[in-house]
Design a protein around this motif. Structure first.
Motif, PDB file in Angstrom:
ATOM      1  N   UNK A  62      -9.313  -6.280  -2.924  1.00 49.76           N
ATOM      2  CA  UNK A  62      -7.864  -6.165  -2.719  1.00 49.76           C
ATOM      3  C   UNK A  62      -7.235  -5.887  -4.081  1.00 49.76           C
ATOM      4  N   UNK A  63      -6.249  -5.011  -4.117  1.00 57.31           N
ATOM      5  CA  UNK A  63      -5.578  -4.728  -5.391  1.00 57.31           C
ATOM      6  C   UNK A  63      -4.173  -5.334  -5.411  1.00 57.31           C
ATOM      7  N   UNK A  64      -3.674  -5.462  -6.609  1.00 57.81           N
ATOM      8  CA  UNK A  64      -2.307  -5.957  -6.782  1.00 57.81           C
ATOM      9  C   UNK A  64      -1.289  -4.821  -6.795  1.00 57.81           C
ATOM     10  N   UNK A  78      -6.156   0.287   5.124  1.00 54.38           N
ATOM     11  CA  UNK A  78      -5.299  -0.724   4.489  1.00 54.38           C
ATOM     12  C   UNK A  78      -3.874  -0.229   4.253  1.00 54.38           C
ATOM     13  N   UNK A  79      -3.570   0.959   4.766  1.00 54.90           N
ATOM     14  CA  UNK A  79      -2.328   1.622   4.408  1.00 54.90           C
ATOM     15  C   UNK A  79      -1.095   0.754   4.646  1.00 54.90           C
ATOM     16  N   UNK A  80      -1.079   0.065   5.804  1.00 55.03           N
ATOM     17  CA  UNK A  80       0.132  -0.692   6.164  1.00 55.03           C
ATOM     18  C   UNK A  80       0.298  -1.953   5.336  1.00 55.03           C
ATOM     19  N   UNK A  81      -0.786  -2.413   4.701  1.00 52.24           N
ATOM     20  CA  UNK A  81      -0.714  -3.712   4.021  1.00 52.24           C
ATOM     21  C   UNK A  81      -0.859  -3.597   2.502  1.00 52.24           C
ATOM     22  N   UNK A  82      -1.025  -2.365   2.008  1.00 49.22           N
ATOM     23  CA  UNK A  82      -1.425  -2.237   0.605  1.00 49.22           C
ATOM     24  C   UNK A  82      -0.300  -2.537  -0.382  1.00 49.22           C
ATOM     25  N   UNK A  83       0.906  -2.791   0.135  1.00 46.33           N
ATOM     26  CA  UNK A  83       1.993  -3.200  -0.750  1.00 46.33           C
ATOM     27  C   UNK A  83       2.007  -4.705  -0.978  1.00 46.33           C
ATOM     28  N   UNK A  87      -1.072  -9.865   2.614  1.00 45.10           N
ATOM     29  CA  UNK A  87      -1.340  -9.267   3.929  1.00 45.10           C
ATOM     30  C   UNK A  87      -2.630  -8.452   3.912  1.00 45.10           C
ATOM     31  N   UNK A  88      -2.851  -7.798   2.804  1.00 44.69           N
ATOM     32  CA  UNK A  88      -4.091  -7.009   2.642  1.00 44.69           C
ATOM     33  C   UNK A  88      -5.306  -7.945   2.787  1.00 44.69           C
ATOM     34  N   UNK A  89      -5.224  -9.068   2.099  1.00 47.07           N
ATOM     35  CA  UNK A  89      -6.331 -10.034   2.165  1.00 47.07           C
ATOM     36  C   UNK A  89      -6.487 -10.569   3.588  1.00 47.07           C
ATOM     37  N   UNK A  90      -5.354 -10.848   4.233  1.00 47.36           N
ATOM     38  CA  UNK A  90      -5.415 -11.384   5.597  1.00 47.36           C
ATOM     39  C   UNK A  90      -6.147 -10.416   6.532  1.00 47.36           C
ATOM     40  N   UNK A  91      -5.821  -9.132   6.377  1.00 44.25           N
ATOM     41  CA  UNK A  91      -6.470  -8.125   7.201  1.00 44.25           C
ATOM     42  C   UNK A  91      -7.991  -8.112   6.929  1.00 44.25           C
TER      43      UNK A  91
END
Lengths: 325, 265
Positions: A62-64, A78-83, A87-91
């Motif tokens: 996951x990136x910051x 990861x497009x929808x959560x990459x901000x 949320x990215x981690x949750x996915x």
């Protein structure tokens, strides 16, 4: 006439270290699960020769910051959560089954977004809030900036027993001291060089850090890009540890996604190279295949990106551990 | 490398006096110091100070109070060896030593089996210490055969080809090297091969240099154990370097430190 086949099984006098990442509430953290790797008494998956008490695990990266330079096949899931690293981690955990999360502080790179240490802390805390698995935090790779970011970060996540990295031969004092002070584990990095791999561990020990709390990162290469060099170093490292070399007895980490998704084989679109086939499958296959090689070389922790690669690798781990079919 | 620390020996004045006066401190101090320097075993030898089995039992117990290190019960007297073994707390032990004499083998090998210890076989026979390679090899092989027949595995058998003082018997060290090489061919894996290193440099001015140089050469011929002065830093560093050169250790810039770390484990 009966032929007596000599006993060819290898018995090793020592074993690889066991290391646990993450801490539950009772242990002073907030994780709902922890990860333990290592403890092998034989070469990888040689169940007939010894034990492999803990299966290798898969961390998803996951990136910051949004990963704009990732090619489409690996960016899109990861497009929808990459901000939002949380949320990215949750996915990654809820949908893709990550055993742990690796937060790469790409945003802190002074030649990029140049995030502050506070930003990095916030990203880590968001992940810790949204998922219960243990956390790896990987610096941006700029030594000076990492030494600036990690003091705040290591303190902010104290008690969580994270795996922080990396220390190198010429930059190990700051992070080693922080991991000692705040109770984290360390990733010791070396540039595809077994002698330096050993040296970094001894330097950390010299700085008062227990060898049992170190994971070796011997640098990873993608399939087709020097993987055989890394393979032989990992194998020799493990054999050294099994023979009793304490400076080589660590669990081994492989950082795979980052390497694979740099390669032409993973990045090229079908339009660019039609004979290579469907780009949406190719990259994740390349990533999974690279991971298989490292599993056989002795990897204990694999850092991956593509959900399909994660699933494939987890399935193979289960099979190699004797489960499934 | 298996280091057998030589310093708890009644021939040293402080240890001799400690044995006779039941003074624990010098014994325990040397036990701790040698352990810290990486001794795999501590040799326990009353030397000329006493032949009383009770003294040996006291010595073993005294050392055991101070360190967990395995012990090498060193005596030519069977009663003294028995007393030493009976006094132990179950830690790994080495009987030091039998010879190829039948009488000795008959007594000591059953003892090694009974106490589940390792055993050192010195290549002497009824006629004393051999002066040539052939008899050293023959005696070593005889000891090895007797021990394996009794069910003792290779890793618990040590063979000692007998080092003589270089100053007085200059032709012998070379023969010991050749014997070592022959011992490595006794089995696969071979038994441990050990020497009483300090004997070599005995009475020589540059004894440490002589001992150290021999040890490095002997390692190249297949030696993997030595009763020696583990306090000799240069000796330990030379061994570390020899093992590195033979690719038994993975190089790192701090390999001397890494070697000591391993030895201390």
């Amino acid at each position: 006439m009966a032929v007596k086949i000599p006993e060819m099984k290898q018995k090793w006098p020592h074993k690889a270290n066991t290391i646990t990442i993450g801490a539950t509430q009772e242990e002073g953290g907030t994780r709902t699960s922890t990860i333990t790797v290592g403890g092998e008494t034989a070469l990888p998956f040689y169940h007939f020769e010894g034990e492999m008490p803990h299966p290798p695990v898969v961390a998803i990266e996951v990136w910051d910051i949004p990963p704009d330079d990732w090619p489409d096949p690996v960016r899109e899931p990861f497009e929808e959560v990459s901000n939002d690293p949380g949320e990215w981690a949750r996915k990654c955990v809820e949908e893709y089954g990550a055993d742990l999360i690796c937060l790469r502080l790409k945003g802190c790179d002074p030649h990029g977004a140049n995030h502050s240490p506070e930003d990095a802390v916030q990203a880590a805390q968001r992940i810790l809030k949204s998922v219960g698995v243990p956390l790896i935090v990987w610096g941006c790779g700029n030594d000076e900036k990492d030494n600036d970011v990690f003091p705040q970060l290591a303190e902010a996540v104290s008690g969580e027993n994270c795996l922080l990295g990396t220390i190198k031969q010429d930059n190990y004092k700051t992070l080693t001291a922080l991991c000692t002070a705040y109770g984290h584990k360390l990733i010791a990095e070396s540039p595809v060089d077994i002698n330096i791999a050993k040296q970094v561990n001894i330097l950390a020990l010299d700085a008062g850090f227990p060898l049992e709390n170190i994971v070796i990162y011997p640098t990873s290469g993608a399939l087709g890009y020097g993987i055989e060099y890394v393979y032989s170093i990992m194998e020799r490292t493990r054999i050294g540890g099994l023979r009793g070399d304490q400076a080589m007895a660590m669990p081994i980490l492989c950082d795979i996604g980052i390497e694979v998704w740099k390669t032409k084989e993973a990045r090229a679109t079908q339009e660019e190279i039609p004979e290579w086939g469907d780009a949406s499958k190719r990259g994740s296959l390349w990533e999974a295949t690279t991971a298989y090689v490292y599993l056989l070389a002795g990897a204990d922790v694999l850092i991956l990106r593509h959900p399909e690669a994660v699933q494939a690798v987890q399935t193979v781990i289960k099979k190699l551990m004797g489960g499934g079919s | 490398m298996i280091f057998i620390g030589e310093r708890i020996n009644g021939s040293f004045k402080d240890i001799g006096r400690a044995i006779l006066e039941k003074e624990k401190k010098p014994v325990q101090d040397w036990a701790k110091k040698q352990k810290e320097r990486g001794a795999t075993y501590l040799d326990v030898n009353m030397g000329a100070a006493s032949r009383n089995p009770d003294d040996q039992a006291w010595l073993v117990k005294t050392i055991q109070e101070a360190v967990p290190t395995p012990l090498s019960i060193d005596s030519t007297n069977i009663e003294v060896i028995k007393a030493g073994l009976a006094a132990t707390d179950g830690r790994p032990m080495l009987i030091n030593s039998t010879t190829a004499e039948e009488k000795k083998l008959d007594q000591l090998i059953p003892l090694a089996v009974e106490y589940n210890t390792s055993i050192m076989g010195v290549a002497m026979d009824e006629e004393g210490s051999p002066q040539n390679v052939d008899r050293r090899v023959e005696n070593g092989a005889r000891i090895f055969a007797a021990a394996t027949e009794a069910g003792i595995p290779e890793e618990k058998i040590f063979l000692d080809p007998i080092l003589m003082p270089l100053k007085f018997m200059q032709d012998q060290a070379e023969k010991v090297l050749e014997t070592i090489q022959q011992y490595t061919m006794l089995s696969d894996p071979p038994p441990h091969i050990s020497v009483g290193l300090s004997n070599l440099g005995s009475k020589a001015v540059d004894r440490n240099l002589i001992n150290r140089t021999f040890l490095v050469m002997a390692i190249a011929f297949g030696l993997d154990a030595s009763i020696c002065d583990v306090m000799d830093e240069e000796l330990i560093s030379a061994v570390a370097t020899a093992e590195l050169i033979l690719n038994k250790e993975i190089y790192s810039d701090s390999y001397l430190k890494a070697f000591r770390m391993k030895t201390f484990a």
